[in-house]
Scaffold this motif. Sequence first.
Motif, PDB file in Angstrom:
ATOM      1  N   ILE A  31       0.833  -1.196   0.000  1.00 10.91           N
ATOM      2  CA  ILE A  31       0.000   0.000   0.000  1.00 10.91           C
ATOM      3  C   ILE A  31       0.874   1.254   0.000  1.00 10.91           C
ATOM      4  O   ILE A  31       0.593   2.218  -0.733  1.00 10.91           O
ATOM      5  CB  ILE A  31      -0.945  -0.015   1.219  1.00 10.91           C
ATOM      6  N   LYS A  32       1.933   1.261   0.785  1.00 14.38           N
ATOM      7  CA  LYS A  32       2.826   2.422   0.833  1.00 14.38           C
ATOM      8  C   LYS A  32       3.541   2.631  -0.488  1.00 14.38           C
ATOM      9  O   LYS A  32       3.951   3.758  -0.812  1.00 14.38           O
ATOM     10  CB  LYS A  32       3.842   2.252   1.960  1.00 14.38           C
ATOM     11  N   ASP A  41      -4.826  -4.527  -0.272  1.00 12.21           N
ATOM     12  CA  ASP A  41      -6.188  -4.810   0.196  1.00 12.21           C
ATOM     13  C   ASP A  41      -6.469  -6.314   0.163  1.00 12.21           C
ATOM     14  O   ASP A  41      -7.109  -6.864   1.066  1.00 12.21           O
ATOM     15  CB  ASP A  41      -7.221  -4.066  -0.669  1.00 12.21           C
ATOM     16  N   ALA A  42      -5.974  -6.968  -0.898  1.00  7.36           N
ATOM     17  CA  ALA A  42      -6.201  -8.413  -1.035  1.00  7.36           C
ATOM     18  C   ALA A  42      -5.522  -9.169   0.115  1.00  7.36           C
ATOM     19  O   ALA A  42      -6.092 -10.111   0.683  1.00  7.36           O
ATOM     20  CB  ALA A  42      -5.679  -8.894  -2.383  1.00  7.36           C
ATOM     21  N   ASP A  43      -4.349  -8.751   0.441  1.00  6.10           N
ATOM     22  CA  ASP A  43      -3.632  -9.406   1.551  1.00  6.10           C
ATOM     23  C   ASP A  43      -4.379  -9.217   2.875  1.00  6.10           C
ATOM     24  O   ASP A  43      -4.496 -10.150   3.673  1.00  6.10           O
ATOM     25  CB  ASP A  43      -2.207  -8.848   1.665  1.00  6.10           C
ATOM     26  N   TYR A  44      -4.905  -7.986   3.082  1.00  3.22           N
ATOM     27  CA  TYR A  44      -5.634  -7.739   4.331  1.00  3.22           C
ATOM     28  C   TYR A  44      -6.938  -8.542   4.384  1.00  3.22           C
ATOM     29  O   TYR A  44      -7.314  -9.083   5.434  1.00  3.22           O
ATOM     30  CB  TYR A  44      -5.937  -6.249   4.495  1.00  3.22           C
ATOM     31  N   ASN A  45      -7.612  -8.615   3.285  1.00  4.91           N
ATOM     32  CA  ASN A  45      -8.860  -9.390   3.258  1.00  4.91           C
ATOM     33  C   ASN A  45      -8.571 -10.865   3.536  1.00  4.91           C
ATOM     34  O   ASN A  45      -9.375 -11.549   4.192  1.00  4.91           O
ATOM     35  CB  ASN A  45      -9.562  -9.227   1.899  1.00  4.91           C
ATOM     36  N   TYR A  83      -3.910   3.550   5.816  1.00  2.00           N
ATOM     37  CA  TYR A  83      -4.480   4.490   4.841  1.00  2.00           C
ATOM     38  C   TYR A  83      -4.680   5.893   5.425  1.00  2.00           C
ATOM     39  O   TYR A  83      -5.075   6.809   4.705  1.00  2.00           O
ATOM     40  CB  TYR A  83      -5.832   3.980   4.321  1.00  2.00           C
ATOM     41  N   VAL A  84      -4.425   6.079   6.709  1.00  2.47           N
ATOM     42  CA  VAL A  84      -4.686   7.380   7.334  1.00  2.47           C
ATOM     43  C   VAL A  84      -3.940   8.499   6.630  1.00  2.47           C
ATOM     44  O   VAL A  84      -4.508   9.561   6.321  1.00  2.47           O
ATOM     45  CB  VAL A  84      -4.319   7.335   8.833  1.00  2.47           C
TER      46      VAL A  84
END
Length: 459
Positions: free
Chosen positions: A391-392, A400-404, A424-425
């Motif tokens: 993400i960074k 996102d796929a990894d987090y899901n 994402y902040v």
Amino acid sequence: MPAKTRSKKATTATKSATQKKTVSASAKPTEVSKTAKKVEPAQKDTTTKTAAKKTTAKKVTPAKKTTAKKTAATKKVEKPAETKTTAAKVETKPAATKTTAAKAEAKPAVTTTAKAETKTTTAKVEAKPVAKTTAKKATTKKTVAKKATTAKKSPAKRATAAKAANKKVAAKKATTKKTAKKPAINTEKIEQYKSFAMDTCFEMARAMGVNMDYDNYASLLLDNADIDALTKKVLDDFHVDTKAFTFEKDGYDADLIHVIFERVADTVDIKASDFEQIGKDVKAHAAYTIKDDATANNEEYQKEFDIVRKVLMIAQRKDIHQSADLVDLIKADVTDMIETFMDLAYHVLPLFEYDDVKYYENFIFAVLSQLDDLHQKWGARALMDIADLYIKHGDYGQGDADYNYVLRENQIKDMIYYRFANVYVDIDLDKAKAIANSAFQYVDDRYDYYPKIIEILEK
């Protein structure tokens, strides 16, 4: 002068002369016995002090000197028993006067005492001249005995020393023989082997029946640090007849295998002989703390990456699946070291290339998959770290796929949702709040990370 008076004086003079003669005649034995008396003490002093002899010799008259000389000669020649006889003879001479008789009577008393003390006084006095000789003889005997004992012991010691020396010589000879058993190394041949390309060496080895490539040799070097033993193992495993190939006829022989192992050992990153040093490096780098200096952190990351890679190679080669089992090989626990490495990677990789993140992802999961206990401990964390890194670097889809995936497979949803929203902040606050809201279908105020999720929503 009247004739009577002269006659009386003449008679008186004659009587005086006669008395003088009688006295001198009787004095001789007395002097002799005195001499005898003085001789006996002289005998005592002779055995103890040399100075006493000189004093006695001065006091004796010329006639007495002769007697003393005879006595001295007698001492030198005769035995102690003969000295006794001489003394007895002197003592038995008749005394002419009362004084002489008294002295003579006193003498036997001394002699009687001496006889009564045969084993103590007289024996000691008369034995003293011999005592020195006896002592000398005894000392000589002791010395001879010691020498004899030493002579007896010495050959034994020498024999023992000789045996030890023979053993050493035998050991040296044995070593020499063992060394001599090895064929003489053809330096020219070895140099040619080293000058050949590695692929050429592998092909020549295959011509002898050894069907191995670089990785096979490198893998064996992880098993044993002894190249001689590895060479023998390979030749035995592939049933190579060492006498069937010669360098002169074929251009290669069994020595080629040893050279290949040496050349591969010079190029591989890790071998069995490196295990001890790897353990030391693991302990040293486990204590590293992240610094404000980006360059220092980057250099440390490269070093730690290399150390963890070596640990992974050892674990794979030895088929080790628990971090505790590595301790027996490298004498160090890798748990803290790998945790430090993961912290450092998460800190520096946002500044690295995107491909570096992919490389790290494959690498860290290879390590955790090999060591089951560490995967159970840090598997979910590694997934989130990699998702954050993607993400960074702008790959939101992969992140996102990894987090899901993590959310599906884990029960610690409060922590996962917090991390997912928090990454994402600074990138997209609205998306961060949306992720935080979606967490409430699983998370409530009973969970540890609920307050932190609320903080994101209140930004």
